[in-house]
Design an enzyme around this catalytic site. Sequence first.
Site, PDB file in Angstrom:
ATOM      1  N   LEU A  33     -37.823  40.652  -3.869  1.00  0.00           N
ATOM      2  CA  LEU A  33     -37.458  39.419  -4.579  1.00  0.00           C
ATOM      3  C   LEU A  33     -35.969  39.081  -4.474  1.00  0.00           C
ATOM      4  O   LEU A  33     -35.451  38.325  -5.291  1.00  0.00           O
ATOM      5  CB  LEU A  33     -37.869  39.494  -6.063  1.00  0.00           C
ATOM      6  CG  LEU A  33     -39.363  39.766  -6.331  1.00  0.00           C
ATOM      7  CD1 LEU A  33     -39.629  39.836  -7.829  1.00  0.00           C
ATOM      8  CD2 LEU A  33     -40.234  38.697  -5.679  1.00  0.00           C
ATOM      9  N   ASN A  35     -34.603  37.335  -2.123  1.00  0.00           N
ATOM     10  CA  ASN A  35     -34.454  35.950  -1.650  1.00  0.00           C
ATOM     11  C   ASN A  35     -35.784  35.209  -1.775  1.00  0.00           C
ATOM     12  O   ASN A  35     -36.143  34.387  -0.936  1.00  0.00           O
ATOM     13  CB  ASN A  35     -33.961  35.929  -0.197  1.00  0.00           C
ATOM     14  CG  ASN A  35     -33.452  34.556   0.212  1.00  0.00           C
ATOM     15  OD1 ASN A  35     -32.904  33.821  -0.600  1.00  0.00           O
ATOM     16  ND2 ASN A  35     -33.649  34.194   1.467  1.00  0.00           N
ATOM     17  N   LYS A  85     -31.534  36.962   6.960  1.00  0.00           N
ATOM     18  CA  LYS A  85     -31.799  36.144   8.147  1.00  0.00           C
ATOM     19  C   LYS A  85     -30.833  34.994   8.407  1.00  0.00           C
ATOM     20  O   LYS A  85     -31.145  34.112   9.195  1.00  0.00           O
ATOM     21  CB  LYS A  85     -33.223  35.578   8.065  1.00  0.00           C
ATOM     22  CG  LYS A  85     -33.455  34.670   6.866  1.00  0.00           C
ATOM     23  CD  LYS A  85     -34.874  34.139   6.841  1.00  0.00           C
ATOM     24  CE  LYS A  85     -35.158  33.247   5.672  1.00  0.00           C
ATOM     25  NZ  LYS A  85     -34.344  32.035   5.580  1.00  0.00           N
ATOM     26  N   SER A 125     -36.665  37.247  16.864  1.00  0.00           N
ATOM     27  CA  SER A 125     -35.971  35.961  16.858  1.00  0.00           C
ATOM     28  C   SER A 125     -35.473  35.608  18.248  1.00  0.00           C
ATOM     29  O   SER A 125     -35.133  36.490  19.047  1.00  0.00           O
ATOM     30  CB  SER A 125     -34.785  36.044  15.899  1.00  0.00           C
ATOM     31  OG  SER A 125     -33.907  34.957  16.064  1.00  0.00           O
ATOM     32  N   TYR A 150     -26.680  39.273  12.733  1.00  0.00           N
ATOM     33  CA  TYR A 150     -28.115  39.028  12.534  1.00  0.00           C
ATOM     34  C   TYR A 150     -28.859  39.175  13.859  1.00  0.00           C
ATOM     35  O   TYR A 150     -29.865  39.894  13.954  1.00  0.00           O
ATOM     36  CB  TYR A 150     -28.355  37.632  11.953  1.00  0.00           C
ATOM     37  CG  TYR A 150     -29.797  37.196  12.073  1.00  0.00           C
ATOM     38  CD1 TYR A 150     -30.777  37.795  11.289  1.00  0.00           C
ATOM     39  CD2 TYR A 150     -30.178  36.216  12.998  1.00  0.00           C
ATOM     40  CE1 TYR A 150     -32.112  37.421  11.424  1.00  0.00           C
ATOM     41  CE2 TYR A 150     -31.504  35.841  13.123  1.00  0.00           C
ATOM     42  CZ  TYR A 150     -32.465  36.441  12.337  1.00  0.00           C
ATOM     43  OH  TYR A 150     -33.781  36.081  12.480  1.00  0.00           O
ATOM     44  N   LYS A 154     -31.795  42.118  15.301  1.00  0.00           N
ATOM     45  CA  LYS A 154     -33.096  41.865  15.922  1.00  0.00           C
ATOM     46  C   LYS A 154     -33.189  42.559  17.284  1.00  0.00           C
ATOM     47  O   LYS A 154     -34.231  43.106  17.654  1.00  0.00           O
ATOM     48  CB  LYS A 154     -33.342  40.360  16.055  1.00  0.00           C
ATOM     49  CG  LYS A 154     -33.539  39.652  14.720  1.00  0.00           C
ATOM     50  CD  LYS A 154     -34.704  40.227  13.927  1.00  0.00           C
ATOM     51  CE  LYS A 154     -34.947  39.509  12.625  1.00  0.00           C
ATOM     52  NZ  LYS A 154     -36.028  40.118  11.821  1.00  0.00           N
TER      53      LYS A 154
END
Length: 337
Positions: A33, A35, A85, A125, A150, A154
């Site tokens: 929780l 975000n 993200k 991504s 970020y 990935k």
Amino acid sequence: MKIVVTGGLGFIGSHTVVELQNEGYEVVIVDNLSNSSEDVLKGIVAITGKQPIFEKLDLREKAAVQNFFQKHTDISGVIHFAASKAVGESVENPLLYYENNISALVYLLQELQQKPEAHFIFSSSCTVYGQAEKMPITEDASIQTAMSPYGNTKQIGEEIITDVAKVSNINAILLRYFNPIGAHPSAEIGELPIGIPQNLVPFITQTGFGLRNELSVYGDNYPTPDGTCIRDYIHVVDLAKAHVVALQRLLNKKNSDKIEIFNLGTGTGSSVLEVINTFEKVSGKKLPYKIVDRREGDITSAYANTDKANNVLGWKAKSTLEDGLASAWKWEQKIRS
């Protein structure tokens, strides 16, 4: 079959839970929780008529992850969304991203590799391609140096999964998304950023509703037709359906390799100004915006070659940019009413 969806109360996760439940799967949502909101469960139930199992859990806590897998021993697959993200935020706070996005993945894989068989879908991504040399981007495009922490998480995540799969019974599909937008057509769930939105479309809809004075367009001097960045905007429901197709591919042992990679996009690139103009068309709202300096970590252009997803995975995006923006606007109006 019981499927674990980490980050299942988030934007893409919640829409995937809906599609899984619609296909008859039993879903266990794991979310801390940070975000998201537990209220999203009500929207999922309103759409599907089914209550998923919800476990509030921080995947950065190794003991908690171990306890979870001891409790849920009959898991058929894991779809892993839980991660920070935002490109800009990752530049400002890289350690948060490395801890959250890498540690959680490692602890999950440590539990899965102990199973005789494990099916794993990874939320990757298009940022792994960096600024690709050719458009549209195929899965064979070289992995460039990441433009942000970020994007780097990935890339590292994909490498970790590939290494672990070589020495375990884990089979995985890595799904490289382009830019998810929109909301469920029921307007029961959608994108609900906490604080100032980091993504373009919720900032657009909030500005359209009057919550923001104006939209900032980061740079108009890129080498594109109108000077603004180009992205491939995919409707979140199309994206969610791809996860179900990918999971079924693993469960039915249709995968050709232990690790498979698919781009998920529409194959069409749209500039920031094109998105603004399209929103104005579908909403009937004039959108105030200003041109500001470029944002660190942003690339010029990224849109997908989707041939592999279309032909091998058997999935194709069906919704248009107009569909995505119209559903996002419907969602924005509902949550503000």
